[in-house]
Write a protein that holds these residues in place. Structure first.
Motif, short mmCIF file in Angstrom:
data_model
loop_
_atom_site.label_atom_id
_atom_site.label_comp_id
_atom_site.label_asym_id
_atom_site.label_seq_id
_atom_site.Cartn_x
_atom_site.Cartn_y
_atom_site.Cartn_z
N ILE A 17 -4.80 -5.13 -5.03
CA ILE A 17 -3.51 -4.67 -5.20
C ILE A 17 -2.30 -6.03 -6.01
N PHE A 32 -5.32 -6.99 -0.19
CA PHE A 32 -4.02 -6.61 -1.10
C PHE A 32 -4.65 -7.83 -2.07
N SER A 42 -3.12 -6.59 -9.54
CA SER A 42 -2.35 -4.72 -10.63
C SER A 42 -1.15 -4.79 -10.67
N ASP A 43 -0.24 -5.56 -9.13
CA ASP A 43 1.64 -5.67 -9.38
C ASP A 43 1.57 -6.54 -10.78
N GLU A 54 1.18 -1.33 0.15
CA GLU A 54 -0.11 0.03 0.01
C GLU A 54 0.27 0.98 -0.26
#
Length: 120
Positions: free
Chosen positions: A115, A112, A118-119, A50
């Motif tokens: 996130i 999470f 998307s990484d 984050e």
């Protein structure tokens, strides 16, 4: 595991010794309501998904010298594992100048997921 905040902390970042959870791939570590992903090159070896702050995460040292030699500050020791940690180090009691018993926040790994996806 030993977890120390490295970003802009001059080896004085918040540090913990506690039980972590790993993702299925083993590339993400969950602890204290945070998720950490491995880095390739940096001052730390993981980053917070984050905040993108860098962290050093490693196994604990049996000699108790987990914090960087130039670092200062107490290490938070997860209360639930304190007896096991002291036994591993051969201690009868905890040095309260170096350690403070604490309870990490629970981690909701599902928050999470977006996130992390998307990484990749």
């Amino acid at each position: 595991m030993y977890i120390e905040h490295k970003s802009d902390q001059n080896d004085r970042g918040e540090a913990w010794i506690g039980l972590v959870e790993f993702s299925k791939s083993g590339r993400t570590i969950y602890f204290n309501d945070q998720a950490f992903k491995q880095l390739n090159v940096s001052t730390g070896n993981f980053y917070d998904l984050e905040t993108h702050d860098e962290y050093w995460i490693s196994g604990i040292k049996k000699n108790g010298q987990d914090r960087h030699w130039a670092g200062t500050g107490k290490i938070y020791l997860q209360r639930a594992i304190a007896d096991d940690y002291m036994s591993l180090l051969g201690l009868d009691k905890l040095n309260t100048q170096h350690y403070e018993l604490a309870d990490p926040k629970p981690t909701d790994k599902s928050r999470f997921k977006e996130i992390e996806n998307s990484d990749n």
